[in-house]
Design a protein around this motif. Structure first.
Motif, PDB file in Angstrom:
ATOM      1  N   ARG A  64      24.854  19.737  27.218  1.00 21.83           N
ATOM      2  CA  ARG A  64      23.798  19.035  27.973  1.00 21.83           C
ATOM      3  C   ARG A  64      24.274  18.870  29.395  1.00 21.83           C
ATOM      4  O   ARG A  64      24.625  17.780  29.815  1.00 21.83           O
ATOM      5  CB  ARG A  64      23.559  17.652  27.358  1.00 21.83           C
ATOM      6  CG  ARG A  64      23.063  17.704  25.942  1.00 21.83           C
ATOM      7  CD  ARG A  64      23.523  16.485  25.169  1.00 21.83           C
ATOM      8  NE  ARG A  64      23.062  16.580  23.797  1.00 21.83           N
ATOM      9  CZ  ARG A  64      21.925  16.081  23.352  1.00 21.83           C
ATOM     10  NH1 ARG A  64      21.160  15.377  24.133  1.00 21.83           N
ATOM     11  NH2 ARG A  64      21.554  16.253  22.103  1.00 21.83           N
ATOM     12  N   GLU A  68      21.004  15.295  30.528  1.00 25.95           N
ATOM     13  CA  GLU A  68      19.537  15.298  30.509  1.00 25.95           C
ATOM     14  C   GLU A  68      18.984  13.898  30.276  1.00 25.95           C
ATOM     15  O   GLU A  68      17.784  13.691  30.366  1.00 25.95           O
ATOM     16  CB  GLU A  68      19.034  16.294  29.454  1.00 25.95           C
ATOM     17  CG  GLU A  68      18.797  15.760  28.039  1.00 25.95           C
ATOM     18  CD  GLU A  68      20.014  15.159  27.357  1.00 25.95           C
ATOM     19  OE1 GLU A  68      21.136  15.304  27.865  1.00 25.95           O
ATOM     20  OE2 GLU A  68      19.814  14.508  26.314  1.00 25.95           O
ATOM     21  N   THR A  72      23.198  10.552  27.356  1.00 18.87           N
ATOM     22  CA  THR A  72      24.192  11.614  27.491  1.00 18.87           C
ATOM     23  C   THR A  72      25.156  11.309  28.634  1.00 18.87           C
ATOM     24  O   THR A  72      26.375  11.478  28.506  1.00 18.87           O
ATOM     25  CB  THR A  72      23.500  12.964  27.734  1.00 18.87           C
ATOM     26  OG1 THR A  72      22.742  13.289  26.575  1.00 18.87           O
ATOM     27  CG2 THR A  72      24.489  14.083  28.004  1.00 18.87           C
TER      28      THR A  72
END
Lengths: 415, 166
Positions: A64, A68, A72
């Motif tokens: 990721r 995103e 995260t």
């Protein structure tokens, strides 16, 4: 002994091991990506203060990148703090690319070693003669604490490949063909050794694609005996010594398979299983909404090259989104120097930063209900890339590029 | 360890993406993970699940990714154990490491149906279908794996081991 048996015997400090035996093996390299967050959480529960070896743990972010979501971002931040605290030497943050490309690129993969990673496609590294396998986050925490892991010594399948690929046919087509024949669980728990002239002639990148996808028939490890090509690649990237391991002449294989690529046509894995493999010409004409070139399976320079050859001077219709994701910064820069990136952009593609992209369904190009994607990635499970009502077809970079131009599944030999 | 529960029946090749979608991999809290089991393809599962329910599946349960969330989420959602014709390698390890009992039982799909109530002795592998009265024998788990499960997973097991070595 087979290569797998020899590596596990060495790692568990034994002269011989037998299939089915459970050994406590010393790990040489332990890789984690974003899930290092979950690993470190579990590590703290064990109560050991320091990781067993701060030079043998490799961490990077690829699933990721950039973050995103806030969730995260917080997870990545916590991992950075853990790395600082534990003084882990090899951390690439999000400045490298996909883990399975970065480990060999940065010289962390050596023949004869035992590599574990909290990612199923860790089998990729067997292409350099290592025993490399995917594990879970909890057991990785125990590896970080003790440097050891219990492993069952697997039986080995020997797969021999002969023949020469026709134009526009790639190692992706071969491994999809093999998965179609052996089925998704055909090599569950098994080690694989690849042999034959076709493997010998294959580039390092094509070999990585082969070992990467053996996971989709359940393999625990897939090993290509190191040859000059391997040794040159590895020696140019690592300063540490290593000992290549080869099978004994009387090694025992549970099964021996033979495949010939002379007449092999471009292959495609249809929804929703990787072993639902057909010849591309059987499904030609199926309309697509998205085409994805990239991933740990097929995001390397030769993949970019073949796609650029097909896309050179062409325009992708407005009905199709072509996403191009180089597997690493090194690949990205080379592709740029060679003009491939310019070709992609001029053709209408979106070129994204190195990483896993939408392959696992986290971000960067998910599918809406009713949409269809042709992809050079490794899994086409229902709903993996977005809506449960979307479809993923897996094929080679050549098929992906050709299909992007026509807006429908296309055999690259027709272009 | 004897478990009794209602059966959720699944077919072959149930993969980790179906059990636990990739978009939730940034979640590290097991109770949160539990809210997303099977949500994309089987949205009814969580609505009707009761604590102690048992999953009975066909071959190659848990194929795909190494994400252990696919085992953790089921444990924390209340699943008591999983019995399947066969498991994918990494899933099998992940379930054991989470302390989620897991049994291999070839032929089980033909003998147990959705909604049946069964009783499972994890140590011996014997299964009794309380709905039909049929007795079924699963493969016995190796001693050291039973040890990990009875300790509650790999972390407590390793903690204990490290303590002994000191």
């Amino acid at each position: 002994m087979t290569i797998a048996e020899k590596i596990l015997a060495r790692a568990s400090n034994k002269k011989r091991v037998r299939c089915g035996e459970i050994v406590n093996a010393k790990v040489d390299i332990a890789m984690s990506h974003e899930n290092a967050g979950l690993v470190s959480k579990n590590f703290k529960k064990i109560g050991v203060k320091k990781v067993w070896d701060s030079k043998k743990i490799i961490i990077l972010f690829d699933h990721r990148v950039p973050a995103e979501s806030e969730k995260t971002a917080s997870g990545q931040k916590a991992v950075r703090e853990f790395i600082k605290e534990q003084m882990i030497r090899y951390f690439y943050d999000m400045r490298a690319g996909i883990c399975h490309q970065i480990l060999p690129e940065k010289g962390h993969i050596r023949p004869g070693e035992l590599v574990v990673g909290t990612d199923s496609h860790t089998t990729t590294h067997g292409s350099f003669g290592a025993f490399a396998t995917g594990i879970g986050a909890t057991e990785m925490a125990c590896v970080w604490a003790t440097g050891e892991l219990w492993l069952k010594v697997p039986e080995t399948f020997k797969i021999e490949i002969s023949g020469k690929f026709k134009r526009w046919v790639m190692s992706k087509d071969l491994i999809l063909h093999i998965i179609g024949k052996l089925r998704a669980d055909g090599a569950d728990y098994k080690a694989i050794e690849f042999y034959g002239e076709t493997i010998e002639h294959m580039s390092i990148a094509s070999r990585m694609t082969m070992c990467n996808l053996t996971m989709e028939m359940g393999a625990k490890a897939a090993i290509i005996p190191p040859d000059e090509k391997t040794l040159n690649y590895v020696s140019s990237r690592t300063e540490l010594p290593f000992t290549p391991v080869y099978a004994d002449e009387d090694a025992r294989y549970e099964k021996v398979y033979r495949f010939d690529v002379d007449g092999l046509e471009p292959q495609i894995a249809c929804p929703h299983k990787v072993d639902n493999v057909k010849i591309v010409s059987e499904v030609e004409g199926i309309r697509i909404d998205q085409a994805l070139l990239g991933s740990c399976t097929n995001g390397r320079l030769e993949d970019m090259e073949i796609a650029a050859k097909i896309l050179e001077g062409k325009q992708i219709p407005m009905s199709v989104r072509l996403l191009v994701i180089p597997a690493s910064r090194e690949v990205y820069l080379e592709a740029m120097k060679k003009g491939y990136i310019e070709t992609f952009i001029k053709a209408g593609a979106l070129v994204l930063n190195p990483g896993c992209g939408p392959c696992l369904g986290a971000h960067q190009g998910l599918l809406a209900s009713g949409e269809r994607c042709i992809s050079s990635t490794n899994r086409n499970f229902q709903g993996r890339m977005g809506s449960a009502d979307s479809e993923i077809y897996l094929a080679s970079p050549a098929v992906v590029a050709a299909s992007a131009i026509r807006g429908e599944i296309t055999d690259p030999r027709r272009m | 360890m004897i478990l009794k529960g209602k059966v959720w029946k699944f077919g072959d090749d149930i993969n980790t993406d179906v059990i636990y979608p990739g978009k939730h991999l940034a979640i590290f809290e097991p109770e949160e993970m539990a809210k997303h089991c099977f949500e994309t393809i089987y949205p009814d599962f969580l609505k009707k699940l009761k604590k102690g329910d048992i999953i009975v599946a066909g071959k190659y349960f848990g194929c795909g990714s190494s994400r252990e969330q696919a085992a953790t989420c089921l444990k924390y959602a209340g699943i008591g154990c999983i019995i399947a014709e066969s498991f994918a390698r990494i899933y099998y390890r992940n379930a054991i490491n989470q302390g989620l009992p897991i049994l291999v039982c070839p032929g089980i799909s033909k003998k147990i149906e959705q909604g049946h109530t069964i009783e499972v002795d994890i140590a011996s592998g014997s299964i009794k279908n309380l709905t039909t009265g049929e007795k079924i024998q699963a493969s016995r788990l190796p001693e050291f794996i039973l040890g990990i499960i009875s300790d509650g997973g790999l972390i407590p097991y390793v903690k204990k081991k490290l303590k002994r070595n000191v």
